[in-house]
Design a protein around this motif. Structure first.
Motif, PDB file in Angstrom:
ATOM      1  N   ASP A 201      19.647  -0.262   1.842  1.00  0.00           N
ATOM      2  CA  ASP A 201      20.843  -1.088   1.703  1.00  0.00           C
ATOM      3  C   ASP A 201      21.229  -1.795   3.001  1.00  0.00           C
ATOM      4  OD1 ASP A 201      21.554  -0.665  -1.128  1.00  0.00           O
ATOM      5  OD2 ASP A 201      21.674   1.451  -0.490  1.00  0.00           O
ATOM      6  N   VAL A 202      20.697  -1.329   4.113  1.00  0.00           N
ATOM      7  CA  VAL A 202      21.013  -1.964   5.398  1.00  0.00           C
ATOM      8  C   VAL A 202      20.128  -3.195   5.612  1.00  0.00           C
ATOM      9  CG1 VAL A 202      21.275  -1.589   7.868  1.00  0.00           C
ATOM     10  CG2 VAL A 202      21.487   0.338   6.289  1.00  0.00           C
ATOM     11  N   ASN A 203      18.823  -2.978   5.523  1.00  0.00           N
ATOM     12  CA  ASN A 203      17.890  -4.076   5.771  1.00  0.00           C
ATOM     13  C   ASN A 203      16.644  -3.895   4.901  1.00  0.00           C
ATOM     14  OD1 ASN A 203      16.321  -6.108   6.715  1.00  0.00           O
ATOM     15  ND2 ASN A 203      16.328  -5.448   8.858  1.00  0.00           N
ATOM     16  N   PRO A 204      16.770  -4.240   3.631  1.00  0.00           N
ATOM     17  CA  PRO A 204      15.657  -4.026   2.703  1.00  0.00           C
ATOM     18  C   PRO A 204      14.400  -4.823   3.085  1.00  0.00           C
ATOM     19  CG  PRO A 204      17.374  -5.359   1.680  1.00  0.00           C
ATOM     20  CD  PRO A 204      17.932  -4.839   2.961  1.00  0.00           C
ATOM     21  N   LEU A 205      14.591  -5.975   3.719  1.00  0.00           N
ATOM     22  CA  LEU A 205      13.438  -6.817   4.055  1.00  0.00           C
ATOM     23  C   LEU A 205      12.494  -6.136   5.034  1.00  0.00           C
ATOM     24  CD1 LEU A 205      15.465 -10.078   4.232  1.00  0.00           C
ATOM     25  CD2 LEU A 205      13.439  -9.798   2.822  1.00  0.00           C
ATOM     26  N   ARG A 206      13.083  -5.213   5.781  1.00  0.00           N
ATOM     27  CA  ARG A 206      12.308  -4.490   6.776  1.00  0.00           C
ATOM     28  C   ARG A 206      11.136  -3.745   6.122  1.00  0.00           C
ATOM     29  NH1 ARG A 206      11.238  -5.154  11.856  1.00  0.00           N
ATOM     30  NH2 ARG A 206      10.191  -3.301  12.579  1.00  0.00           N
ATOM     31  N   ALA A 207      11.294  -3.393   4.870  1.00  0.00           N
ATOM     32  CA  ALA A 207      10.266  -2.625   4.170  1.00  0.00           C
ATOM     33  C   ALA A 207       8.936  -3.367   4.143  1.00  0.00           C
ATOM     34  CB  ALA A 207      10.732  -2.321   2.744  1.00  0.00           C
ATOM     35  N   PHE A 208       8.978  -4.697   4.218  1.00  0.00           N
ATOM     36  CA  PHE A 208       7.736  -5.478   4.189  1.00  0.00           C
ATOM     37  C   PHE A 208       6.869  -5.218   5.429  1.00  0.00           C
ATOM     38  CE2 PHE A 208      10.085  -8.165   1.147  1.00  0.00           C
ATOM     39  CZ  PHE A 208       9.104  -8.337   0.170  1.00  0.00           C
ATOM     40  N   ASP A 209       7.492  -4.793   6.524  1.00  0.00           N
ATOM     41  CA  ASP A 209       6.753  -4.607   7.772  1.00  0.00           C
ATOM     42  C   ASP A 209       6.239  -3.180   7.959  1.00  0.00           C
ATOM     43  OD1 ASP A 209       7.241  -7.219   8.468  1.00  0.00           O
ATOM     44  OD2 ASP A 209       9.129  -6.746   9.466  1.00  0.00           O
ATOM     45  N   SER A 210       6.494  -2.312   7.007  1.00  0.00           N
ATOM     46  CA  SER A 210       6.140  -0.905   7.177  1.00  0.00           C
ATOM     47  C   SER A 210       4.628  -0.666   7.200  1.00  0.00           C
ATOM     48  CB  SER A 210       6.754  -0.081   6.043  1.00  0.00           C
ATOM     49  OG  SER A 210       6.331   1.258   6.173  1.00  0.00           O
ATOM     50  N   ASP A 211       4.207   0.342   8.003  1.00  0.00           N
ATOM     51  CA  ASP A 211       2.794   0.715   8.066  1.00  0.00           C
ATOM     52  C   ASP A 211       2.474   1.806   7.045  1.00  0.00           C
ATOM     53  OD1 ASP A 211       2.496  -0.931  10.283  1.00  0.00           O
ATOM     54  OD2 ASP A 211       3.196   0.664  11.632  1.00  0.00           O
ATOM     55  N   ASP A 212       3.540   2.386   6.506  1.00  0.00           N
ATOM     56  CA  ASP A 212       3.363   3.521   5.602  1.00  0.00           C
ATOM     57  C   ASP A 212       2.617   3.127   4.324  1.00  0.00           C
ATOM     58  OD1 ASP A 212       4.150   6.282   4.641  1.00  0.00           O
ATOM     59  OD2 ASP A 212       5.064   5.012   3.094  1.00  0.00           O
ATOM     60  N   GLU A 213       1.626   3.939   3.961  1.00  0.00           N
ATOM     61  CA  GLU A 213       0.743   3.600   2.836  1.00  0.00           C
ATOM     62  C   GLU A 213       1.503   3.468   1.515  1.00  0.00           C
ATOM     63  OE1 GLU A 213      -3.195   5.606   1.242  1.00  0.00           O
ATOM     64  OE2 GLU A 213      -3.102   5.667   3.436  1.00  0.00           O
ATOM     65  N   GLY A 214       2.320   4.483   1.246  1.00  0.00           N
ATOM     66  CA  GLY A 214       3.086   4.466   0.006  1.00  0.00           C
ATOM     67  C   GLY A 214       4.008   3.264  -0.061  1.00  0.00           C
ATOM     68  N   THR A 215       4.663   2.983   1.055  1.00  0.00           N
ATOM     69  CA  THR A 215       5.581   1.850   1.103  1.00  0.00           C
ATOM     70  C   THR A 215       4.834   0.545   0.843  1.00  0.00           C
ATOM     71  OG1 THR A 215       6.899   3.033   2.741  1.00  0.00           O
ATOM     72  CG2 THR A 215       7.306   0.675   2.498  1.00  0.00           C
ATOM     73  N   ARG A 216       3.660   0.433   1.456  1.00  0.00           N
ATOM     74  CA  ARG A 216       2.895  -0.806   1.289  1.00  0.00           C
ATOM     75  C   ARG A 216       2.544  -1.043  -0.168  1.00  0.00           C
ATOM     76  NH1 ARG A 216      -0.126  -2.077   6.750  1.00  0.00           N
ATOM     77  NH2 ARG A 216      -0.360  -4.069   5.699  1.00  0.00           N
ATOM     78  N   ALA A 217       2.186   0.039  -0.844  1.00  0.00           N
ATOM     79  CA  ALA A 217       1.840  -0.085  -2.261  1.00  0.00           C
ATOM     80  C   ALA A 217       3.039  -0.598  -3.052  1.00  0.00           C
ATOM     81  CB  ALA A 217       1.386   1.274  -2.807  1.00  0.00           C
ATOM     82  N   VAL A 218       4.214  -0.066  -2.740  1.00  0.00           N
ATOM     83  CA  VAL A 218       5.424  -0.503  -3.433  1.00  0.00           C
ATOM     84  C   VAL A 218       5.687  -1.982  -3.155  1.00  0.00           C
ATOM     85  CG1 VAL A 218       7.925  -0.223  -3.570  1.00  0.00           C
ATOM     86  CG2 VAL A 218       6.452   1.793  -3.395  1.00  0.00           C
ATOM     87  N   MET A 219       5.447  -2.403  -1.891  1.00  0.00           N
ATOM     88  CA  MET A 219       5.759  -3.771  -1.511  1.00  0.00           C
ATOM     89  C   MET A 219       4.801  -4.783  -2.129  1.00  0.00           C
ATOM     90  SD  MET A 219       8.387  -2.907  -0.162  1.00  0.00           S
ATOM     91  CE  MET A 219       9.076  -4.533   0.169  1.00  0.00           C
ATOM     92  N   GLU A 220       3.608  -4.321  -2.488  1.00  0.00           N
ATOM     93  CA  GLU A 220       2.646  -5.212  -3.147  1.00  0.00           C
ATOM     94  C   GLU A 220       3.280  -5.895  -4.360  1.00  0.00           C
ATOM     95  OE1 GLU A 220      -1.046  -5.612  -2.800  1.00  0.00           O
ATOM     96  OE2 GLU A 220      -0.435  -5.069  -0.752  1.00  0.00           O
ATOM     97  N   SER A 221       4.048  -5.107  -5.100  1.00  0.00           N
ATOM     98  CA  SER A 221       4.630  -5.639  -6.341  1.00  0.00           C
ATOM     99  C   SER A 221       6.080  -6.079  -6.158  1.00  0.00           C
ATOM    100  CB  SER A 221       4.556  -4.564  -7.430  1.00  0.00           C
ATOM    101  OG  SER A 221       5.242  -3.399  -6.998  1.00  0.00           O
ATOM    102  N   ALA A 222       6.553  -6.071  -4.920  1.00  0.00           N
ATOM    103  CA  ALA A 222       7.950  -6.434  -4.681  1.00  0.00           C
ATOM    104  C   ALA A 222       8.150  -7.942  -4.824  1.00  0.00           C
ATOM    105  CB  ALA A 222       8.367  -5.996  -3.283  1.00  0.00           C
ATOM    106  N   PRO A 223       9.328  -8.353  -5.265  1.00  0.00           N
ATOM    107  CA  PRO A 223       9.619  -9.788  -5.347  1.00  0.00           C
ATOM    108  C   PRO A 223       9.760 -10.370  -3.931  1.00  0.00           C
ATOM    109  CG  PRO A 223      11.606  -8.516  -5.780  1.00  0.00           C
ATOM    110  CD  PRO A 223      10.470  -7.519  -5.686  1.00  0.00           C
TER     111      PRO A 223
END
Length: 414
Positions: A201-223
């Motif tokens: 809720d603070v900075n959701p866009l930051r998730a795009f820059d994550s190195d974490d594997e699980g996070t990256r998978a989630v971001m693949e399908s993110a709008p």
RNA sequence: GUGGCAGUAGCUCAGCUGGUAGAGCUCCGGCUUGUGGUGCCGGCGGUCGCGGGUUCGAGCCCCGUCUGCCACCCCA
């Protein structure tokens, strides 16, 4: 013998060596901006605090925790300017520039202040140069602004520069997008890394820059914002891209690009330099179609950029060579002091860079000093009124016509 | 604001397991009785970031603080 005083935290002194590189940068920028019709302006170093709260946005880091704010003796809340766009828009409105032929194209250069933890390339007092093109929503203006910064960095020879381009759409569509993104992240919370989850809720866009594997998978399908642009915003972005393509300017579309200031709409861009480490952005900006209205003016579209002077200099990392002098006027006898000074002034008027001894040195010391400052030739004034002209590179020395010393020096022969 | 590393002459640095500071460069002068650059010789220059503590004794150990740097964060 260290002085008890030092420059305050996050500030620095510009010493001659760096001053030269700085002057070169400022000259290059002034020429490029002037050739494109951007007129230099300046605004105060401090402004009404509310200008930034309203312009930059109350929820931004800049306003929340980075401003140098103080009260004057009339209990007005003032703030050392943390950025340049809001003040220029204030000036645009205050002086009725919306009555001038549009767009109004302005350039500026000066110190800015942010209370941050200092680091190389990040200071509490730093300098920015920038331009603003106010009064048109044409994608041509976006492209022109980007090209001018690209030109400047190219002319200076900044290595390893990359242009990132994005679009935020309108204020409403951006807000809608962020909600979509948060919803997507919340839906996959279990798969995200902890720090990303905590910042949804603070900075959701930051998730795009994550190195974490699980996070990256989630971001693949993110709008993405760029993917959600609606009709006119999408068209505007496409035109800006076409114009950059036509101009041969390379860029990478970065759907995760964000700016920390609330006023940006549509086009945003960032020039980064890989030689710089963590503070890698050397310049950036974008369109801010809602800002002037937000400050109480008529709806007025605008676009601009700001570039960090210290960061450009850091990226260049050049040893600016000392300029050298055309000549040095030495005296063989103290009685010639007045004549030497007068001659130096005359030579300077003729366009020659000249120095004289200001320290009371003997002739030997003067020659040594002349050598040190890189004087090409030395004119030695003798006690009897005659003069010698010495070439400092070859060591050749000959008598000079004392009645025509300026001609001797400008004539070129030696 | 969070975590980590660092701080000795103007600059770049050395200083062994604590015994009260050293080099190179720069600057000034001499060798060269008006004439620079190379060389040789000499000189100036240090509250060892600051404050406290331990010790007979601290640049070296401990605590605090300031400043810089790296990363986070943020952005120019």
């Amino acid at each position: 013998m260290a002085s008890r005083f030092q420059a305050p935290r996050g500030t620095f002194d510009v010493l001659p060596e760096q001053g030269r590189a700085r002057a070169r940068l400022e000259r290059a920028a002034a020429e490029i901006f002037a050739r494109a019709g951007y007129e230099p302006v300046a605004t105060p170093a401090f402004e009404d605090t509310a200008l930034f709260e309203r312009g930059v946005g109350k929820s931004t880091d800049i306003v929340r925790k980075e401003m140098f704010t103080f009260e004057d003796k009339g209990e007005r809340s003032l703030t050392l300017r943390p950025e340049g766009t809001a003040p220029i828009c204030r000036a645009y409105l205050e002086h009725g520039m919306h009555k001038l032929a549009q767009p109004v194209k302005l350039s500026y250069l000066g110190p800015f202040f942010r209370h941050e933890r200092p680091q190389a390339g990040r200071y509490r007092q730093f300098h920015q140069l920038g331009i603003e093109c106010i009064g048109t929503d044409s994608p041509l203006a976006d492209a022109e602004v980007i090209m001018l910064l690209s030109d400047l960095l190219g002319e200076l020879g900044v290595p390893g520069v990359e242009l990132r381009l994005g679009s935020l759409g309108s204020l409403e569509s951006r807000r809608a997008y962020l909600e979509d993104l948060k919803a997507h992240l919340h839906a996959h919370e279990g798969e995200l890394s902890r720090d990303v989850r905590e910042r949804i809720d603070v900075n959701p866009l930051r998730a795009f820059d994550s190195d974490d594997e699980g996070t990256r998978a989630v971001m693949e399908s993110a709008p993405t914002i760029v993917g959600q642009l609606d009709g006119e915003d999408a068209e505007h972005f496409a035109e800006v891209r076409a114009l950059l393509d036509a101009a041969g300017i390379a860029y990478a579309v970065d759907p995760t690009l964000v700016r920390g200031l609330d006023y940006y709409t549509r086009t945003i861009f960032s020039f980064v330099c890989d030689a710089l480490g963590a503070q890698s952005e050397i310049g950036g900006g974008g369109r801010y179609d809602g800002l002037i209205e937000q400050l109480g003016g008529p709806a007025t579209p605008a676009v601009g950029f700001a570039a960090g002077i210290e960061r450009i200099l850091l990226a260049l990392d050049e040893e600016a060579p000392a300029a050298g002098r055309d000549a040095f006027v030495a005296i063989a006898d103290p009685g010639q002091r007045g004549r030497a000074m007068a001659l130096a002034v005359e030579l300077r008027h003729a366009g020659i860079s000249v120095e004289v001894d200001l320290a009371g040195r003997g002739l030997k010391g003067q020659l040594k000093h002349a050598n040190r400052i890189g004087a090409a030739r030395v004119l030695i004034l003798e006690a009897d009124g005659s003069a010698q002209l010495r070439d400092m590179e070859t060591g050749e020395q000959r008598a000079a016509d004392p009645g025509n010393l300026v001609d001797e020096m400008t004539g070129g022969g030696s």
